[in-house]
Design a protein around this motif. Structure first.
Motif, PDB file in Angstrom:
ATOM      1  N   ASN A 206       0.652  -0.987  -0.082  1.00 40.07           N
ATOM      2  CA  ASN A 206      -0.243   0.449  -0.354  1.00 40.07           C
ATOM      3  C   ASN A 206       1.183   1.235   0.352  1.00 40.07           C
ATOM      4  O   ASN A 206       0.903   2.498  -0.618  1.00 40.07           O
ATOM      5  CB  ASN A 206      -1.049   0.395   0.745  1.00 40.07           C
ATOM      6  N   THR A 207       2.111   1.298   0.781  1.00 43.72           N
ATOM      7  CA  THR A 207       2.826   2.508   1.169  1.00 43.72           C
ATOM      8  C   THR A 207       3.739   2.795  -0.849  1.00 43.72           C
ATOM      9  O   THR A 207       3.835   4.094  -0.974  1.00 43.72           O
ATOM     10  CB  THR A 207       4.364   2.221   1.822  1.00 43.72           C
ATOM     11  N   TRP A 208       3.081   1.579  -1.228  1.00 40.93           N
ATOM     12  CA  TRP A 208       3.694   1.679  -2.518  1.00 40.93           C
ATOM     13  C   TRP A 208       2.603   2.036  -3.738  1.00 40.93           C
ATOM     14  O   TRP A 208       3.067   3.042  -4.334  1.00 40.93           O
ATOM     15  CB  TRP A 208       4.798   0.618  -3.375  1.00 40.93           C
ATOM     16  N   LEU A 209       1.428   2.007  -3.283  1.00 41.11           N
ATOM     17  CA  LEU A 209       0.796   1.893  -4.543  1.00 41.11           C
ATOM     18  C   LEU A 209       0.093   3.730  -3.931  1.00 41.11           C
ATOM     19  O   LEU A 209      -0.061   4.560  -4.637  1.00 41.11           O
ATOM     20  CB  LEU A 209      -0.532   1.457  -3.104  1.00 41.11           C
ATOM     21  N   LEU A 210       0.282   4.031  -2.633  1.00 38.49           N
ATOM     22  CA  LEU A 210       0.080   5.137  -2.636  1.00 38.49           C
ATOM     23  C   LEU A 210       0.688   6.179  -2.917  1.00 38.49           C
ATOM     24  O   LEU A 210       0.380   7.687  -3.577  1.00 38.49           O
ATOM     25  CB  LEU A 210      -0.547   6.329  -1.041  1.00 38.49           C
ATOM     26  N   ARG A 211       1.754   6.212  -3.525  1.00 43.06           N
ATOM     27  CA  ARG A 211       3.267   6.916  -4.306  1.00 43.06           C
ATOM     28  C   ARG A 211       3.234   6.903  -5.571  1.00 43.06           C
ATOM     29  O   ARG A 211       3.206   8.038  -5.520  1.00 43.06           O
ATOM     30  CB  ARG A 211       3.992   6.335  -3.863  1.00 43.06           C
ATOM     31  N   ARG A 212       2.341   6.111  -6.188  1.00 37.86           N
ATOM     32  CA  ARG A 212       2.086   5.369  -7.664  1.00 37.86           C
ATOM     33  C   ARG A 212       0.608   5.988  -8.315  1.00 37.86           C
ATOM     34  O   ARG A 212       0.725   6.943  -9.182  1.00 37.86           O
ATOM     35  CB  ARG A 212       2.198   4.748  -7.565  1.00 37.86           C
ATOM     36  N   TYR A 213      -0.527   5.171  -7.179  1.00 34.58           N
ATOM     37  CA  TYR A 213      -1.300   6.002  -7.864  1.00 34.58           C
ATOM     38  C   TYR A 213      -2.300   6.714  -7.099  1.00 34.58           C
ATOM     39  O   TYR A 213      -2.925   7.028  -6.086  1.00 34.58           O
ATOM     40  CB  TYR A 213      -2.184   4.323  -8.215  1.00 34.58           C
ATOM     41  N   LYS A 214      -3.734   7.321  -8.038  1.00 29.84           N
ATOM     42  CA  LYS A 214      -3.669   8.388  -7.533  1.00 29.84           C
ATOM     43  C   LYS A 214      -5.123   7.734  -6.128  1.00 29.84           C
ATOM     44  O   LYS A 214      -5.383   6.468  -6.181  1.00 29.84           O
ATOM     45  CB  LYS A 214      -5.188   8.539  -8.298  1.00 29.84           C
ATOM     46  N   ARG A 215      -5.822   8.380  -5.325  1.00 29.72           N
ATOM     47  CA  ARG A 215      -6.400   8.488  -4.124  1.00 29.72           C
ATOM     48  C   ARG A 215      -8.383   7.756  -4.292  1.00 29.72           C
ATOM     49  O   ARG A 215      -8.531   6.273  -4.124  1.00 29.72           O
ATOM     50  CB  ARG A 215      -6.555   9.447  -3.085  1.00 29.72           C
ATOM     51  N   ARG A 216      -8.564   8.195  -5.366  1.00 30.57           N
ATOM     52  CA  ARG A 216     -10.095   8.070  -5.472  1.00 30.57           C
ATOM     53  C   ARG A 216     -10.201   6.063  -6.022  1.00 30.57           C
ATOM     54  O   ARG A 216     -10.886   5.889  -5.553  1.00 30.57           O
ATOM     55  CB  ARG A 216     -10.459   8.596  -7.113  1.00 30.57           C
ATOM     56  N   PRO A 217      -9.406   5.987  -7.603  1.00 33.10           N
ATOM     57  CA  PRO A 217      -9.579   4.465  -7.794  1.00 33.10           C
ATOM     58  C   PRO A 217      -8.794   3.731  -6.699  1.00 33.10           C
ATOM     59  O   PRO A 217      -9.675   2.689  -6.734  1.00 33.10           O
ATOM     60  CB  PRO A 217      -8.921   4.696  -9.040  1.00 33.10           C
ATOM     61  N   LEU A 218      -7.990   4.052  -5.787  1.00 29.62           N
ATOM     62  CA  LEU A 218      -7.655   2.729  -5.125  1.00 29.62           C
ATOM     63  C   LEU A 218      -8.847   2.757  -4.328  1.00 29.62           C
ATOM     64  O   LEU A 218      -8.715   1.372  -3.409  1.00 29.62           O
ATOM     65  CB  LEU A 218      -6.524   3.620  -4.055  1.00 29.62           C
ATOM     66  N   CYS A 219      -9.453   3.945  -3.857  1.00 28.53           N
ATOM     67  CA  CYS A 219     -10.832   3.501  -2.221  1.00 28.53           C
ATOM     68  C   CYS A 219     -11.472   2.761  -3.392  1.00 28.53           C
ATOM     69  O   CYS A 219     -12.455   2.231  -2.156  1.00 28.53           O
ATOM     70  CB  CYS A 219     -11.437   4.658  -2.094  1.00 28.53           C
ATOM     71  N   ILE A 220     -12.307   3.344  -3.954  1.00 29.25           N
ATOM     72  CA  ILE A 220     -13.811   2.492  -5.282  1.00 29.25           C
ATOM     73  C   ILE A 220     -12.679   0.829  -5.375  1.00 29.25           C
ATOM     74  O   ILE A 220     -13.834   0.201  -5.071  1.00 29.25           O
ATOM     75  CB  ILE A 220     -13.576   2.870  -6.649  1.00 29.25           C
TER      76      ILE A 220
END
Length: 551
Positions: free
Chosen positions: A360-374
């Motif tokens: 998740n630490t890597w995901l938060l650096r690379r991808y936008k918050r809204r798509p990750l939450c959906i």
């Protein structure tokens, strides 16, 4: 005709004055847009250059290990208290309080932390959090009755809020934008590690020994903070301690290369000083005291909008079952009836959460918050739906898919870690403007913990009301689907945004759906207006225009 030179000179002076005013406004915008130490670099930051601030963020977040221990401790303690031969026996109602009371005092700790961090600094407040934490674990280890256990849990809960709130604010002020999300999410990663430690120890050690060992994880972070990292330069400047602030900035930027004649540390220190001057001038313009000014800050769109959004965000997070399955991990597997050893399964949950938190630490650096939450919410809904169906089959006597609820819960933990478990906590500081950030973070943190308390308290009642574990899982699935709608409609995108850009968003928007396209149109409009002004003033430049022929 004789007045033409004087008219021309007057026009030229007015044009020059307008240009100077525009330059001053642009400089002010540039200062405001580079909040604190959150640098808006165009080029990606080299990790080597950011090592000091990464180290500072990790050390300040290290107290989160104690948070994980406090959260998971109820999972290993409750089965022992409910056993027939328990040395300290507890009823179902008492065990629900033991699980949830650790968060009911968190709002008090968060509010205390908000005021303490403004008065004594981010790191000193973090260190103060160790005192109730150590006292709480000692009381739990020595408990001979339920009230002693409850008071110990209250103290450890108070400590988690008192020490983690300043850590998150500190990271927000120290980390640059491209690292801020992943650095804030490192706290939940360490909390996950603390949960793994607790589940593993609980499977092989007595609950009293686990409590004694937990003291270590409260003391060590405080020593690291004291010995190795500097106080937030933003706070130091706000208190007039400019020399200390300059040393702090130099330590945090000691590996950054020089940009021409000016070092990154000097440029950043200048930015902080200018930002503080702007903030002080705004406070001087206010006719009321600082408390009244802060209260007015919550009435602005930049105050009440993010507060409402965070309330809804945490509501969907807590009632989708994320924390219920963690606080009641061992009991959860007992009630599902899969037949898998509940302690082994709880360790698997902790390990899964820990490794997924690193991803998740890597995901938060690379991808936008809204798509990750959906994506996270959809995955959670699918897992709980399938798990509930197979739990119902097990209850009816069909054990052919006994392993499915265990697998689904592990997958549910994975999908929750993609966004819904961590992202709400990362937003508690970055959504608010500087003037109210410390107190607003503490208030939103308090609201989150009150909702968490309500969710944990409702777990036993939900089972009785809905008719069993399978129905509770379907309830969690429904809430997760509701979270998808909420994120699409209201949650703003903060990935890679400067704090000033987030502040500007709330000035002009509330619904997140379509906000990006609206912002693009506004930027294009402002760019066209600036180009129009530039072309309008260009003929007045003596070097590029000709004097009137009749002069």
């Amino acid at each position: 005709m004789h007045d033409s030179p004087s008219i021309y000179a007057h026009v030229e002076r007015e044009a020059s004055k307008n240009i100077e005013e525009n330059e001053r406004e642009c400089f002010k915008d540039a200062i405001v847009s580079s909040r604190s130490l959150n640098k808006g670099f165009v080029e990606p930051t080299a990790i080597r250059n950011a090592i000091p601030e990464i180290a500072a963020c990790i050390i300040s977040a290290s107290f989160h290990i104690s948070v994980g221990l406090s959260m998971a401790y109820s999972a290993i303690l409750i089965p022992h208290l409910e056993a027939a031969d328990a040395e300290v026996h507890a009823t179902l109602e008492e065990t629900s309080w033991i699980a949830s009371v650790v968060v009911v005092c968190a709002p008090l700790g968060a509010l205390m932390g908000g005021f303490l961090m403004e008065s004594f600094g981010r790191l000193k407040t973090l260190q103060l959090g160790a005192i109730p934490c150590v006292a709480g674990w000692i009381l739990i280890a020595l408990s001979t009755n339920i009230p002693m256990l409850l008071v110990g849990r209250v103290l450890t809960g108070l400590a988690t809020a008192l020490a983690t709130s300043p850590a998150i604010v500190y990271i927000t002020e120290v980390a640059r934008p491209e690292l801020r999300g992943s650095m804030i999410s490192f706290g939940p990663t360490l909390a996950s590690f603390g949960m793994v430690l607790c589940y593993a120890k609980g499977a092989y050690m007595h609950w009293r020994l686990v409590a004694w060992l937990s003291i270590i994880y409260a003391v060590v972070p405080i020593l690291l903070v004291q010995l190795f990292i500097p106080e937030s330069p933003v706070w130091l400047v706000s208190k007039g301690r400019t020399e200390e602030a300059k040393k702090s900035v130099q330590w945090l930027n000691k590996y950054d290369a020089k940009d021409g004649k000016v070092s990154a540390a000097d440029a950043q220190f200048t930015t902080i000083m200018k930002e503080n001057e702007i903030k002080l001038s705004e406070q001087r313009k206010s006719k009321h005291g600082s408390v009244a000014a802060k209260l007015r800050g919550f009435l602005k769109p930049t105050g009440w909008k993010p507060m409402l959004i965070l309330f809804l965000f945490f509501f969907f997070q807590q009632f989708s079952g994320i924390y219920i399955t963690l606080f009641y991990a061992v009991t959860w597997f007992q009630e599902v009836g899969s037949g898998v050893n509940e302690y082994t399964a709880s360790i698997l949950v902790g390990v899964t959460r820990f490794f997924c938190s690193m991803v998740n630490t890597w995901l938060l650096r690379r991808y936008k918050r809204r798509p990750l939450c959906i994506i996270s919410s959809l995955g959670m809904a699918a897992c709980m739906s399938v798990s509930g169906y197979y739990t119902l089959l097990i209850k009816e006597g069909d054990r052919s898919g006994y392993w499915v609820p265990v697998f689904c819960l592990l997958l549910y933990v994975c999908t929750s870690m993609v966004g819904m478990l961590t992202i709400p906590w990362t937003m508690t500081a970055e959504l608010f403007p500087t003037e109210i950030r410390g107190i607003a973070h503490s208030i939103s943190y308090s609201i989150a913990n009150l909702l968490l308390f309500a969710a944990l308290q409702s777990y036993r009642s939900l089972q009785n009301f809905l008719g069993g574990s399978y129905a509770v899982q379907w309830f969690f699935a429904g809430i997760s689907l509701g979270a998808v709608v909420f994120v699409w409609l209201l949650l703003p995108e903060t990935h890679g945004k400067k704090l000033s850009e987030i502040e500007e968003y709330f000035q002009n928007n509330f619904l997140a759906a379509g906000a990006e396209s609206k912002a693009k149109k506004e930027r294009a409009k402002r760019r066209n207006q600036r180009n129009g002004k530039s072309s309008a003033t260009e003929p007045l430049n003596p070097s590029k225009s000709k004097a009137p022929q009749n002069v």
